[in-house]
Scaffold this motif. Sequence first.
Motif, mmCIF file in Angstrom:
data_model
loop_
_atom_site.group_PDB
_atom_site.id
_atom_site.type_symbol
_atom_site.label_atom_id
_atom_site.label_comp_id
_atom_site.label_asym_id
_atom_site.label_seq_id
_atom_site.Cartn_x
_atom_site.Cartn_y
_atom_site.Cartn_z
ATOM 1 N N LYS A 46 -4.368 0.106 -8.091
ATOM 2 C CA LYS A 46 -3.965 -1.175 -7.916
ATOM 3 C C LYS A 46 -2.813 -1.345 -7.150
ATOM 4 O O LYS A 46 -2.474 -2.063 -6.029
ATOM 5 C CB LYS A 46 -3.544 -1.947 -9.177
ATOM 6 C CG LYS A 46 -3.706 -3.575 -8.979
ATOM 7 C CD LYS A 46 -3.925 -4.306 -10.153
ATOM 8 C CE LYS A 46 -3.637 -5.625 -9.978
ATOM 9 N NZ LYS A 46 -4.275 -6.581 -10.025
ATOM 10 N N ARG A 47 -1.750 -0.158 -7.375
ATOM 11 C CA ARG A 47 -0.453 -0.032 -6.713
ATOM 12 C C ARG A 47 -0.154 1.320 -6.341
ATOM 13 O O ARG A 47 -0.304 2.316 -7.157
ATOM 14 C CB ARG A 47 0.630 -0.423 -7.506
ATOM 15 C CG ARG A 47 0.880 -2.106 -7.442
ATOM 16 C CD ARG A 47 2.317 -2.608 -7.548
ATOM 17 N NE ARG A 47 2.827 -2.712 -6.428
ATOM 18 C CZ ARG A 47 4.363 -3.049 -6.160
ATOM 19 N NH1 ARG A 47 4.796 -3.491 -7.350
ATOM 20 N NH2 ARG A 47 4.807 -3.081 -5.380
ATOM 21 N N HIS A 48 -0.084 1.696 -4.971
ATOM 22 C CA HIS A 48 0.353 3.039 -4.527
ATOM 23 C C HIS A 48 1.448 2.819 -4.028
ATOM 24 O O HIS A 48 2.129 1.829 -3.604
ATOM 25 C CB HIS A 48 -0.481 3.303 -3.544
ATOM 26 C CG HIS A 48 -2.133 3.544 -3.726
ATOM 27 N ND1 HIS A 48 -2.658 4.640 -4.387
ATOM 28 C CD2 HIS A 48 -3.234 2.768 -3.530
ATOM 29 C CE1 HIS A 48 -3.969 4.566 -4.714
ATOM 30 N NE2 HIS A 48 -4.312 3.232 -4.127
ATOM 31 N N ARG A 90 -4.854 -2.488 4.602
ATOM 32 C CA ARG A 90 -5.510 -2.876 3.280
ATOM 33 C C ARG A 90 -5.041 -3.124 2.264
ATOM 34 O O ARG A 90 -5.484 -3.283 1.055
ATOM 35 C CB ARG A 90 -6.929 -2.072 3.453
ATOM 36 C CG ARG A 90 -7.811 -2.033 4.630
ATOM 37 C CD ARG A 90 -8.895 -1.352 4.309
ATOM 38 N NE ARG A 90 -9.772 -0.742 5.638
ATOM 39 C CZ ARG A 90 -10.836 -0.368 5.650
ATOM 40 N NH1 ARG A 90 -11.536 0.115 4.243
ATOM 41 N NH2 ARG A 90 -11.549 0.473 6.629
ATOM 42 N N THR A 91 -3.799 -2.979 2.095
ATOM 43 C CA THR A 91 -3.196 -2.995 0.967
ATOM 44 C C THR A 91 -2.346 -4.549 1.029
ATOM 45 O O THR A 91 -2.014 -4.936 2.073
ATOM 46 C CB THR A 91 -1.966 -2.042 0.659
ATOM 47 O OG1 THR A 91 -1.161 -2.218 1.739
ATOM 48 C CG2 THR A 91 -2.638 -0.746 0.496
ATOM 49 N N ASN A 92 -2.238 -5.163 -0.100
ATOM 50 C CA ASN A 92 -1.275 -6.334 -0.136
ATOM 51 C C ASN A 92 0.154 -6.229 0.580
ATOM 52 O O ASN A 92 0.466 -6.994 1.375
ATOM 53 C CB ASN A 92 -1.038 -6.898 -1.494
ATOM 54 C CG ASN A 92 -2.147 -7.157 -2.319
ATOM 55 O OD1 ASN A 92 -3.361 -7.458 -1.845
ATOM 56 N ND2 ASN A 92 -2.021 -7.369 -3.579
ATOM 57 N N THR A 93 0.900 -5.310 0.281
ATOM 58 C CA THR A 93 2.273 -4.900 0.958
ATOM 59 C C THR A 93 1.873 -4.938 2.215
ATOM 60 O O THR A 93 2.729 -5.726 3.294
ATOM 61 C CB THR A 93 2.617 -3.675 0.521
ATOM 62 O OG1 THR A 93 2.940 -3.667 -0.835
ATOM 63 C CG2 THR A 93 4.217 -3.433 1.387
ATOM 64 N N ARG A 112 -3.475 1.734 5.434
ATOM 65 C CA ARG A 112 -2.436 0.997 4.380
ATOM 66 C C ARG A 112 -2.600 -0.600 4.761
ATOM 67 O O ARG A 112 -2.216 -1.248 3.918
ATOM 68 C CB ARG A 112 -1.282 1.506 4.579
ATOM 69 C CG ARG A 112 -0.668 1.439 5.795
ATOM 70 C CD ARG A 112 0.909 2.247 5.840
ATOM 71 N NE ARG A 112 1.513 2.053 6.880
ATOM 72 C CZ ARG A 112 2.878 2.268 7.305
ATOM 73 N NH1 ARG A 112 3.505 2.902 6.129
ATOM 74 N NH2 ARG A 112 3.293 2.133 8.534
ATOM 75 N N LEU A 164 -7.744 4.287 -1.714
ATOM 76 C CA LEU A 164 -7.119 3.177 -1.987
ATOM 77 C C LEU A 164 -7.751 2.787 -3.262
ATOM 78 O O LEU A 164 -8.318 1.665 -3.510
ATOM 79 C CB LEU A 164 -6.894 2.000 -1.111
ATOM 80 C CG LEU A 164 -6.014 2.571 0.321
ATOM 81 C CD1 LEU A 164 -6.304 1.320 1.104
ATOM 82 C CD2 LEU A 164 -4.727 3.002 0.151
ATOM 83 N N LEU A 222 1.175 5.916 0.838
ATOM 84 C CA LEU A 222 0.529 4.953 1.809
ATOM 85 C C LEU A 222 1.033 5.362 3.273
ATOM 86 O O LEU A 222 0.267 5.131 4.078
ATOM 87 C CB LEU A 222 0.852 3.519 1.895
ATOM 88 C CG LEU A 222 0.399 2.783 0.393
ATOM 89 C CD1 LEU A 222 0.599 1.328 0.264
ATOM 90 C CD2 LEU A 222 -1.441 2.955 0.374
ATOM 91 N N ARG A 228 -11.640 -5.411 -2.314
ATOM 92 C CA ARG A 228 -10.308 -5.044 -3.030
ATOM 93 C C ARG A 228 -10.345 -4.856 -4.498
ATOM 94 O O ARG A 228 -9.630 -3.892 -4.855
ATOM 95 C CB ARG A 228 -9.267 -6.365 -2.668
ATOM 96 C CG ARG A 228 -9.017 -6.280 -1.417
ATOM 97 C CD ARG A 228 -8.262 -5.044 -0.816
ATOM 98 N NE ARG A 228 -7.497 -5.476 0.266
ATOM 99 C CZ ARG A 228 -6.214 -6.054 0.393
ATOM 100 N NH1 ARG A 228 -5.698 -6.332 -0.779
ATOM 101 N NH2 ARG A 228 -5.676 -6.224 1.374
#
Length: 456
Positions: A107-109, A123-126, A121, A104, A114, A26
């Motif tokens: 850090k923030r998209h 694989r993002t924190n959200t 997507r 990706l 996304l 990540r």
Amino acid sequence: MKHTDIKEIFAAPAFGSDVTVCGWVRTSRDSKNVAFIELNDGTSLKHLQIVIDKSGELSYDAEALRLGTSLKVSGTVVEGREGVPEINAKEIGIIGSCPLEYPLQKKRHTLEFLRTMPHLRGRTNTFNAVLRVRSVLAEAIHQYFQDHNYVYVNTPLITGSDCEGAGEMFQVTTIGYNTEYKNEDEYYANDFFGKKAGLSVSGQLEGEMAAMAMGKIYTFGPSFRAENSNTPKHLAEFWHVEPEIAFAELPDVIEVAEDMVKTVIRTVLDKCPNEMQFFDAHFEKGLIARLEELISHDFGTVTYTEAIKLLKESGEEFVYPVEWGCDLQTEHERYISEKVFGKAVFVTDYPKEIKSFYMKQNPDGKTVAAVDLLVPGVGEIIGGSEREADYDKLITAMKERNMNLDLYSDYLDLRRFGSVPHGGFGLGFERLIMYVTGVSNIRDVILFPRTVGNIR
Ligand code: 4AD
């Protein structure tokens, strides 16, 4: 592949012992003597830090530090800062390399960006947090109904009848677009089922049939609506939770809805503290406090007629004007739940003209025993009713709507053979997730959103 879930390492770190973990990179940082990789395997919102001592014997490929690369790492669990476990790597193997064009990288998209890559997507924190909360909520819903003697039934997705009568059904056909028939009847007669078929907008009608045998049932499956509504709360394919309860009147249905919503929210708060803190920090400040408040108080109740009066007296400039008989729009629903009540509120007894044929007709001759649950921020998340259990009254309502009674003969039989008062509701699962997470667009709480003009 033998390995330990990263979640388990955080839950019960066996400091000093050796483990093997897998995951995707990540973030990573490299310096002269040491390199760090934050690895995530999806089992945990938190990433596991892998520490690489570059002065040691360990040989590894520099590409192991690239974002998106999948790795298998063996090493010793050690105590990092504030007692958080991390891994001192002894062996690092690349499972799948990842070129620099991996999208990706930041850090923030934005959520809009996304949405263009639903396959990545997650694989993002959200989306890690959304998908886990979704999974925990689904389990909590099953648990709630199972604990209260409901039987889980699976109603058909392909159907010949339109439950809501709103003409929003997707057609199911095997006949190609260029086939020519004399008329519609001939066309449908030649189609797969020998008559017109579509994807179900609701499992309710079949759910009622099951409830007339099993007493209390629920469904949990997809419903399809060809609504041309390009809004943040409409999907063409959404997941629908529909309990149906025999020997129940409208107040019983409302009681179940309130208890169920409160119970599943309690479960998510208890089981997903990290995810809920994440949503509180990044999506809606004060979210956890708002949910705690919600579950510790009674929901409000107001009749449609009272709600219209409140809206008319509000002095607000609504885009859609308010008159008795109009359908409540999202702006009205939000005004009632946010400004008037400041909490979740049930609106009951709607005009019969704007509701479906199956709802129990009230003695006033003008309204039906319907209920919608409105919540701040989202609007309607539940729609339900007591059903018309009287054969003659039901037939009258269907004739008023010019419905083809032949298509509903099974449904009508229920009113002939031991009819009982009964009712139920439909919960839009994605709308509940929006409410619980503070994520404001329904496209961002489902793996692959289907909306008008958008499928992949
Ligand atoms: O109010 P609705 O149309 O009610 C029914 O379908 C009844 N047959 C339910 C029942 O009594 N068994 O839909 C129920 C809920 C809505 O409150 C909303 O939360 C959700 O389903 N819903 C949608 N969610 C996402 N996208 C859409 N296009 C939706 N349409 C309805």
